[in-house]
Enzyme design. Structure first.
Site, PDB file in Angstrom:
ATOM      1  N   GLY A  48       3.061  -6.550  -9.131  1.00  0.00           N
ATOM      2  CA  GLY A  48       2.773  -5.039  -8.793  1.00  0.00           C
ATOM      3  C   GLY A  48       2.993  -3.980 -10.108  1.00  0.00           C
ATOM      4  O   GLY A  48       2.305  -2.901 -10.205  1.00  0.00           O
ATOM      5  N   GLU A 102       9.193  -2.366 -13.447  1.00  0.00           N
ATOM      6  CA  GLU A 102       8.782  -2.535 -12.252  1.00  0.00           C
ATOM      7  C   GLU A 102       7.811  -1.455 -12.031  1.00  0.00           C
ATOM      8  O   GLU A 102       7.725  -0.492 -12.581  1.00  0.00           O
ATOM      9  CB  GLU A 102      10.196  -2.287 -11.296  1.00  0.00           C
ATOM     10  CG  GLU A 102      10.787  -3.821 -10.984  1.00  0.00           C
ATOM     11  CD  GLU A 102       9.982  -4.537  -9.977  1.00  0.00           C
ATOM     12  OE1 GLU A 102       8.675  -4.387  -9.743  1.00  0.00           O
ATOM     13  OE2 GLU A 102      10.496  -5.245  -9.443  1.00  0.00           O
ATOM     14  N   ASP A 103       7.184  -1.701 -10.845  1.00  0.00           N
ATOM     15  CA  ASP A 103       6.232  -0.805  -9.982  1.00  0.00           C
ATOM     16  C   ASP A 103       6.992   0.024  -9.144  1.00  0.00           C
ATOM     17  O   ASP A 103       6.919   1.280  -9.065  1.00  0.00           O
ATOM     18  CB  ASP A 103       5.055  -1.349  -9.339  1.00  0.00           C
ATOM     19  CG  ASP A 103       5.394  -2.446  -8.424  1.00  0.00           C
ATOM     20  OD1 ASP A 103       6.553  -2.891  -8.545  1.00  0.00           O
ATOM     21  OD2 ASP A 103       4.697  -2.761  -7.642  1.00  0.00           O
ATOM     22  N   ASP A 106      12.408  -0.188  -3.821  1.00  0.00           N
ATOM     23  CA  ASP A 106      12.551  -0.060  -2.533  1.00  0.00           C
ATOM     24  C   ASP A 106      14.068   0.078  -1.861  1.00  0.00           C
ATOM     25  O   ASP A 106      14.843   0.814  -2.094  1.00  0.00           O
ATOM     26  CB  ASP A 106      11.534  -0.570  -1.803  1.00  0.00           C
ATOM     27  CG  ASP A 106      11.230  -0.102  -0.258  1.00  0.00           C
ATOM     28  OD1 ASP A 106      12.109   0.102   0.503  1.00  0.00           O
ATOM     29  OD2 ASP A 106       9.961   0.000  -0.094  1.00  0.00           O
ATOM     30  N   LYS A 134      12.157   4.676  -4.344  1.00  0.00           N
ATOM     31  CA  LYS A 134      12.445   5.501  -3.043  1.00  0.00           C
ATOM     32  C   LYS A 134      13.857   5.205  -2.886  1.00  0.00           C
ATOM     33  O   LYS A 134      14.358   3.989  -2.085  1.00  0.00           O
ATOM     34  CB  LYS A 134      11.758   4.474  -1.922  1.00  0.00           C
ATOM     35  CG  LYS A 134      10.540   4.471  -1.862  1.00  0.00           C
ATOM     36  CD  LYS A 134       9.805   3.825  -0.784  1.00  0.00           C
ATOM     37  CE  LYS A 134       8.292   3.544  -0.420  1.00  0.00           C
ATOM     38  NZ  LYS A 134       8.010   2.612   0.657  1.00  0.00           N
ATOM     39  N   PHE A 155       4.567   4.157   3.049  1.00  0.00           N
ATOM     40  CA  PHE A 155       4.063   2.847   2.382  1.00  0.00           C
ATOM     41  C   PHE A 155       2.789   3.129   1.423  1.00  0.00           C
ATOM     42  O   PHE A 155       1.809   3.608   1.729  1.00  0.00           O
ATOM     43  CB  PHE A 155       3.550   2.191   3.666  1.00  0.00           C
ATOM     44  CG  PHE A 155       3.387   0.704   3.194  1.00  0.00           C
ATOM     45  CD1 PHE A 155       4.530  -0.255   3.394  1.00  0.00           C
ATOM     46  CD2 PHE A 155       2.496   0.305   2.294  1.00  0.00           C
ATOM     47  CE1 PHE A 155       4.424  -1.595   2.900  1.00  0.00           C
ATOM     48  CE2 PHE A 155       2.415  -1.259   1.755  1.00  0.00           C
ATOM     49  CZ  PHE A 155       3.443  -2.009   2.115  1.00  0.00           C
ATOM     50  N   ASP A 162       0.377  -3.451  -3.746  1.00  0.00           N
ATOM     51  CA  ASP A 162      -0.479  -3.849  -2.769  1.00  0.00           C
ATOM     52  C   ASP A 162      -0.226  -3.727  -1.089  1.00  0.00           C
ATOM     53  O   ASP A 162       1.158  -3.444  -0.897  1.00  0.00           O
ATOM     54  CB  ASP A 162      -0.774  -5.561  -2.642  1.00  0.00           C
ATOM     55  CG  ASP A 162       0.517  -6.233  -2.257  1.00  0.00           C
ATOM     56  OD1 ASP A 162       1.526  -5.835  -2.853  1.00  0.00           O
ATOM     57  OD2 ASP A 162       0.092  -7.202  -1.683  1.00  0.00           O
ATOM     58  N   ARG A 168      -4.535  -3.438  -4.796  1.00  0.00           N
ATOM     59  CA  ARG A 168      -4.013  -3.112  -6.173  1.00  0.00           C
ATOM     60  C   ARG A 168      -4.572  -2.561  -6.955  1.00  0.00           C
ATOM     61  O   ARG A 168      -4.361  -1.937  -8.179  1.00  0.00           O
ATOM     62  CB  ARG A 168      -3.741  -4.669  -6.733  1.00  0.00           C
ATOM     63  CG  ARG A 168      -2.408  -5.325  -5.878  1.00  0.00           C
ATOM     64  CD  ARG A 168      -2.136  -6.529  -6.645  1.00  0.00           C
ATOM     65  NE  ARG A 168      -1.373  -7.663  -6.028  1.00  0.00           N
ATOM     66  CZ  ARG A 168      -0.095  -7.533  -5.774  1.00  0.00           C
ATOM     67  NH1 ARG A 168       0.698  -6.556  -6.216  1.00  0.00           N
ATOM     68  NH2 ARG A 168       0.594  -8.354  -4.870  1.00  0.00           N
TER      69      ARG A 168
HETATM   70  C1  PRP Z   1       7.369  -5.415  -4.526  1.00  0.00           C
HETATM   71  C2  PRP Z   1       7.769  -4.414  -6.007  1.00  0.00           C
HETATM   72  C3  PRP Z   1       9.124  -4.887  -6.381  1.00  0.00           C
HETATM   73  C4  PRP Z   1       9.776  -5.121  -5.053  1.00  0.00           C
HETATM   74  C5  PRP Z   1      10.460  -3.723  -4.664  1.00  0.00           C
HETATM   75  O1  PRP Z   1       7.211  -6.691  -4.923  1.00  0.00           O
HETATM   76  O2  PRP Z   1       6.827  -4.955  -6.839  1.00  0.00           O
HETATM   77  O3  PRP Z   1       9.351  -5.895  -7.078  1.00  0.00           O
HETATM   78  O4  PRP Z   1       8.802  -5.162  -3.923  1.00  0.00           O
HETATM   79  O5  PRP Z   1      11.057  -3.932  -3.260  1.00  0.00           O
HETATM   80  P1  PRP Z   1      12.666  -3.990  -3.005  1.00  0.00           P
HETATM   81  O6  PRP Z   1      13.214  -3.013  -3.841  1.00  0.00           O
HETATM   82  O7  PRP Z   1      12.686  -3.794  -1.423  1.00  0.00           O
HETATM   83  O8  PRP Z   1      13.006  -5.303  -3.393  1.00  0.00           O
HETATM   84  P2  PRP Z   1       6.914  -7.895  -4.199  1.00  0.00           P
HETATM   85  O9  PRP Z   1       7.727  -8.734  -3.650  1.00  0.00           O
HETATM   86  O10 PRP Z   1       5.891  -7.176  -3.004  1.00  0.00           O
HETATM   87  O11 PRP Z   1       5.646  -8.708  -4.939  1.00  0.00           O
HETATM   88  P3  PRP Z   1       4.284  -8.127  -5.817  1.00  0.00           P
HETATM   89  O12 PRP Z   1       4.554  -7.344  -6.922  1.00  0.00           O
HETATM   90  O13 PRP Z   1       3.387  -9.296  -6.542  1.00  0.00           O
HETATM   91  O14 PRP Z   1       3.635  -7.441  -4.803  1.00  0.00           O
END
Ligand code: PRP
Length: 179
Positions: A48, A102-103, A106, A134, A155, A162, A168
């Site tokens: 991400g 990080e992106d 959550d 968030k 969302f 993604d 993405r």
């Molecule tokens: C997403 C995002 C963070 C994480 C945040 O990654 O990039 O790493 O979720 O969510 P959280 O705070 O609830 O843990 P994901 O696991 O979807 O992988 P990706 O980056 O490859 O999309």
């Protein structure tokens, strides 16, 4: 302000390209000031963070190296709570000033797991820069020193984020249309 037309499946544009670019520049300037004279190790969390990492790096004026990790806990739009390391750092972070990129934060479960792991490797300092945050969705108490945009519990996709591996490549952050 640059207007971006929403793509199919996107309800609305939340952060357009110009807004993202400006804010990331500001983050880069703050990071450059805070780490003046200290070589920095940027750790991008795949996948991400790719666009954010690329844009942020351009605005960081201090000497920096980059490395990547990949962690995953999501299936579709919900976290399994089971965070797995899919790809680890190539180099060591011992004694280094590490900034995790990080992106989005959550629930915080991914970051919590990651920070605990990285702390065992004894970096000199360990901080987090997240494009989106968030705070209302947290399940664990974890915070980032640098945050681009606190957002509501929508969302969001695009600019690296993604939904089932789609969206993405959007150059903006948009809110996904829900049924
Ligand atoms: C997403 C995002 C963070 C994480 C945040 O990654 O990039 O790493 O979720 O969510 P959280 O705070 O609830 O843990 P994901 O696991 O979807 O992988 P990706 O980056 O490859 O999309």
């Amino acid at each position: 302000m640059l207007k971006t037309a929403p793509t199919r499946g996107i309800d609305r544009v939340l952060l357009d390209e110009e807004t993202l670019r400006q804010r990331i520049k500001e983050l880069g300037a703050r990071i450059s000031a805070d780490y003046a004279g200290k070589p920095l190790l940027l750790v991008g969390i795949l996948r991400g963070s790719i666009m954010f990492m690329g844009e942020l790096m351009k605005s960081i004026a201090v000497d920096c190296a980059i490395d990547f990790m990949s962690l995953s806990s999501y299936a579709g739009d919900s976290t399994t709570g089971n965070v797995r390391v899919l790809l680890d750092l190539r180099g060591s972070c011992e004694g280094r000033d590490v900034l995790v990129v990080e992106d989005i934060i959550d629930t915080g479960l991914t970051l919590d797991h990651l920070l605990a792991l990285l702390r065992t490797r004894q970096p000199r300092s360990l901080e987090v820069c997240s494009l989106l945050d968030k705070p209302s969705c947290r399940k664990v108490d974890v915070t980032a020193k640098y945050v681009g945009f606190p957002i509501a519990d929508d969302f969001v996709v695009g600019f690296g984020l993604d939904y089932n591996e789609r969206y993405r490549n959007l150059p903006y952050v948009g809110v996904l249309k829900r049924p």
